[in-house]
Design a protein around this motif. Sequence first.
Motif, PDB file in Angstrom:
ATOM      1  N   THR A 107       0.839  -1.197   0.000  1.00 45.58           N
ATOM      2  CA  THR A 107       0.000   0.000   0.000  1.00 45.58           C
ATOM      3  C   THR A 107       0.870   1.242   0.000  1.00 45.58           C
ATOM      4  OG1 THR A 107      -1.708  -1.164   1.272  1.00 45.58           O
ATOM      5  CG2 THR A 107      -1.849   1.236   1.212  1.00 45.58           C
ATOM      6  N   MET A 108       0.561   2.173  -0.880  1.00 47.45           N
ATOM      7  CA  MET A 108       1.211   3.474  -0.863  1.00 47.45           C
ATOM      8  C   MET A 108       0.356   4.444  -0.049  1.00 47.45           C
ATOM      9  SD  MET A 108       4.118   3.365  -2.276  1.00 47.45           S
ATOM     10  CE  MET A 108       4.400   5.139  -2.225  1.00 47.45           C
ATOM     11  N   VAL A 109       1.022   5.205   0.810  1.00 44.24           N
ATOM     12  CA  VAL A 109       0.349   6.181   1.660  1.00 44.24           C
ATOM     13  C   VAL A 109       0.886   7.563   1.308  1.00 44.24           C
ATOM     14  CG1 VAL A 109      -0.165   6.906   4.012  1.00 44.24           C
ATOM     15  CG2 VAL A 109       0.165   4.467   3.504  1.00 44.24           C
TER      16      VAL A 109
ATOM     17  N   HIS B 132      -4.656   6.323   0.504  1.00 41.97           N
ATOM     18  CA  HIS B 132      -4.074   4.981   0.493  1.00 41.97           C
ATOM     19  C   HIS B 132      -4.370   4.330  -0.851  1.00 41.97           C
ATOM     20  CE1 HIS B 132      -3.646   5.035   4.959  1.00 41.97           C
ATOM     21  NE2 HIS B 132      -4.655   5.858   4.831  1.00 41.97           N
ATOM     22  N   THR B 133      -3.340   3.768  -1.484  1.00 38.93           N
ATOM     23  CA  THR B 133      -3.499   3.140  -2.783  1.00 38.93           C
ATOM     24  C   THR B 133      -2.854   1.764  -2.764  1.00 38.93           C
ATOM     25  OG1 THR B 133      -3.334   5.328  -3.829  1.00 38.93           O
ATOM     26  CG2 THR B 133      -3.117   3.401  -5.258  1.00 38.93           C
ATOM     27  N   VAL B 134      -3.626   0.737  -3.102  1.00 38.51           N
ATOM     28  CA  VAL B 134      -3.108  -0.630  -3.156  1.00 38.51           C
ATOM     29  C   VAL B 134      -2.349  -0.819  -4.462  1.00 38.51           C
ATOM     30  CG1 VAL B 134      -3.713  -3.069  -3.206  1.00 38.51           C
ATOM     31  CG2 VAL B 134      -4.969  -1.499  -1.717  1.00 38.51           C
ATOM     32  N   VAL B 135      -1.127  -1.331  -4.368  1.00 36.65           N
ATOM     33  CA  VAL B 135      -0.296  -1.608  -5.548  1.00 36.65           C
ATOM     34  C   VAL B 135      -0.128  -3.120  -5.659  1.00 36.65           C
ATOM     35  CG1 VAL B 135       1.919  -1.199  -6.693  1.00 36.65           C
ATOM     36  CG2 VAL B 135       0.921   0.577  -5.224  1.00 36.65           C
ATOM     37  N   PRO B 136      -0.829  -3.773  -6.595  1.00 38.51           N
ATOM     38  CA  PRO B 136      -0.684  -5.219  -6.750  1.00 38.51           C
ATOM     39  C   PRO B 136       0.717  -5.569  -7.255  1.00 38.51           C
ATOM     40  CG  PRO B 136      -2.661  -4.399  -7.861  1.00 38.51           C
ATOM     41  CD  PRO B 136      -1.818  -3.214  -7.522  1.00 38.51           C
ATOM     42  N   LEU B 137       1.188  -6.758  -6.873  1.00 43.69           N
ATOM     43  CA  LEU B 137       2.503  -7.195  -7.330  1.00 43.69           C
ATOM     44  C   LEU B 137       2.450  -7.928  -8.663  1.00 43.69           C
ATOM     45  CD1 LEU B 137       4.272  -8.432  -4.084  1.00 43.69           C
ATOM     46  CD2 LEU B 137       3.869  -6.108  -4.925  1.00 43.69           C
ATOM     47  N   ALA B 138       1.356  -8.604  -8.947  1.00 45.45           N
ATOM     48  CA  ALA B 138       1.266  -9.415 -10.159  1.00 45.45           C
ATOM     49  C   ALA B 138       1.169  -8.538 -11.398  1.00 45.45           C
ATOM     50  CB  ALA B 138       0.050 -10.334 -10.081  1.00 45.45           C
ATOM     51  N   ALA B 139       1.861  -8.945 -12.452  1.00 44.19           N
ATOM     52  CA  ALA B 139       1.761  -8.242 -13.727  1.00 44.19           C
ATOM     53  C   ALA B 139       0.399  -8.524 -14.361  1.00 44.19           C
ATOM     54  CB  ALA B 139       2.877  -8.690 -14.661  1.00 44.19           C
ATOM     55  N   ALA B 140      -0.108  -7.550 -15.095  1.00 43.15           N
ATOM     56  CA  ALA B 140      -1.385  -7.710 -15.788  1.00 43.15           C
ATOM     57  C   ALA B 140      -1.271  -7.087 -17.172  1.00 43.15           C
ATOM     58  CB  ALA B 140      -2.509  -7.041 -14.996  1.00 43.15           C
ATOM     59  N   PRO B 141      -1.953  -7.632 -18.162  1.00 40.10           N
ATOM     60  CA  PRO B 141      -1.855  -7.088 -19.517  1.00 40.10           C
ATOM     61  C   PRO B 141      -2.510  -5.719 -19.621  1.00 40.10           C
ATOM     62  CG  PRO B 141      -3.544  -8.782 -19.420  1.00 40.10           C
ATOM     63  CD  PRO B 141      -2.845  -8.811 -18.104  1.00 40.10           C
ATOM     64  N   GLU B 142      -1.825  -4.779 -20.257  1.00 38.59           N
ATOM     65  CA  GLU B 142      -2.404  -3.460 -20.481  1.00 38.59           C
ATOM     66  C   GLU B 142      -3.384  -3.526 -21.643  1.00 38.59           C
ATOM     67  OE1 GLU B 142      -0.692   0.447 -22.435  1.00 38.59           O
ATOM     68  OE2 GLU B 142      -0.016   0.326 -20.340  1.00 38.59           O
ATOM     69  N   VAL B 143      -4.578  -2.953 -21.461  1.00 36.83           N
ATOM     70  CA  VAL B 143      -5.586  -2.919 -22.522  1.00 36.83           C
ATOM     71  C   VAL B 143      -5.797  -1.512 -23.051  1.00 36.83           C
ATOM     72  CG1 VAL B 143      -6.773  -4.992 -21.708  1.00 36.83           C
ATOM     73  CG2 VAL B 143      -7.458  -2.752 -20.835  1.00 36.83           C
ATOM     74  N   THR B 144      -5.372  -0.499 -22.303  1.00 38.30           N
ATOM     75  CA  THR B 144      -5.432   0.874 -22.776  1.00 38.30           C
ATOM     76  C   THR B 144      -4.421   1.686 -21.992  1.00 38.30           C
ATOM     77  OG1 THR B 144      -6.869   2.802 -23.149  1.00 38.30           O
ATOM     78  CG2 THR B 144      -7.248   1.527 -21.144  1.00 38.30           C
ATOM     79  N   GLY B 145      -3.965   2.794 -22.551  1.00 34.50           N
ATOM     80  CA  GLY B 145      -2.989   3.611 -21.847  1.00 34.50           C
ATOM     81  C   GLY B 145      -2.315   4.591 -22.789  1.00 34.50           C
ATOM     82  N   HIS B 146      -1.382   5.359 -22.240  1.00 33.08           N
ATOM     83  CA  HIS B 146      -0.630   6.340 -23.016  1.00 33.08           C
ATOM     84  C   HIS B 146       0.819   6.295 -22.552  1.00 33.08           C
ATOM     85  CE1 HIS B 146      -4.317   8.042 -24.646  1.00 33.08           C
ATOM     86  NE2 HIS B 146      -4.810   8.047 -23.421  1.00 33.08           N
ATOM     87  N   PRO B 147       1.765   6.587 -23.431  1.00 33.25           N
ATOM     88  CA  PRO B 147       3.181   6.565 -23.040  1.00 33.25           C
ATOM     89  C   PRO B 147       3.515   7.655 -22.036  1.00 33.25           C
ATOM     90  CG  PRO B 147       2.922   7.451 -25.251  1.00 33.25           C
ATOM     91  CD  PRO B 147       1.578   6.911 -24.858  1.00 33.25           C
ATOM     92  N   GLY B 148       4.600   7.435 -21.302  1.00 32.68           N
ATOM     93  CA  GLY B 148       4.973   8.347 -20.236  1.00 32.68           C
ATOM     94  C   GLY B 148       5.294   9.751 -20.691  1.00 32.68           C
ATOM     95  N   ASP B 149       5.771   9.928 -21.938  1.00 30.12           N
ATOM     96  CA  ASP B 149       6.154  11.268 -22.375  1.00 30.12           C
ATOM     97  C   ASP B 149       4.948  12.180 -22.578  1.00 30.12           C
ATOM     98  OD1 ASP B 149       5.116  10.187 -24.688  1.00 30.12           O
ATOM     99  OD2 ASP B 149       6.988  10.281 -25.826  1.00 30.12           O
ATOM    100  N   VAL B 150       3.731  11.623 -22.530  1.00 29.66           N
ATOM    101  CA  VAL B 150       2.531  12.453 -22.631  1.00 29.66           C
ATOM    102  C   VAL B 150       2.429  13.386 -21.434  1.00 29.66           C
ATOM    103  CG1 VAL B 150       0.001  12.401 -22.699  1.00 29.66           C
ATOM    104  CG2 VAL B 150       1.319  10.812 -24.092  1.00 29.66           C
TER     105      VAL B 150
END
Length: 327
Positions: free
Chosen positions: A264-266, A275-293
């Motif tokens: 958990t991030m506080v 408080h934000t839960v950060v899962p450890l397992a990888a999951a497939p991305e279905v939508t998003g934008h690159p970091g330089d945006v």
Amino acid sequence: MSESTSQPASASYVVAFGQHPDPTHTIAHLSDPHLLAGGVRQYGVVDPEAGLVRALERLEHLRPAPQALVFTGDLADKAEPEAYARLRALVEPVAQRLGAAVVWTMGNHDEREPYAAGLFDVTGPAAAEPQDRVHDVAGLRVVALDTSVPGYHHGELTSDQLAWLADVLAEPAAHGTVLALHHPPIPLPLMPAGAIIELLDQEALAAVVAGTDVRLVLGGHYHWTSWSTFAGVPVSVASASCYTSDPAPLDRLVSGVDGHQAFTMVHLYEDRAVHTVVPLAAAPEVTGHPGDVHAQLAALTPEERRELISRKDSWLNAEGEDHAARG
């Protein structure tokens, strides 16, 4: 026992996109790594070191970086000296790269003497005493409380510990206090058997905490994420990085599973905590934008950003819908 671990404030966002300021403090709350010496697996299946390594990898993706890594107990599954040494070897280089303080807390699987020797280089009579410590993280006081009971899995705080805590809290800290303890003072409606090994005499701790500058209580022990309140203070329970408890098992009193690991991030603000839960397992991305945006958005005015991101028929939203339709 006090330790000054003051750290510089975490890097702020380049531009605030919303109406809230940057957090004043950022804490990574991790719990129950249960490390074993020699690469041994828990129950012949779970690799606790792999879970911890994955958590640390995820931590290094986060911005702003945490100013403190708070571990709420059960650091070593069998309190082996080699496990504590391995824990330090894994965690401390990451903390150094992040510029973060490390706060260790005793759990019921830890044993005081190897814990004190392995993590604090403390031996002799002091190592057999409760391992309570105070950390200063850029004006935020983090108190690590040892709720362990030698020879048992439930938790308690002695009258001497409560008196010590009252003395610590008698003078407010610049940014308030966070209590870190392994046995969280919460009800367990989805795992009532867990109450057998809960923190005893919780009202005694509540009497010490009430009316002080304690802003949060962080705990672990139950291997799932949960929240509550205690003495008017929010309580956050982090999941485990080894195995977790299934809150909806089928015909089982309790059920430990190899899945759903998280930390958990506080993020602390002047008037609240997120408080934000950060899962450890990888999951497939279905939508998003690159970091330089992010930099491109930062260059726009607030009105331009709102039109681009919020307006349903903006070119960016239309492009996203078109991409989804094409698969």
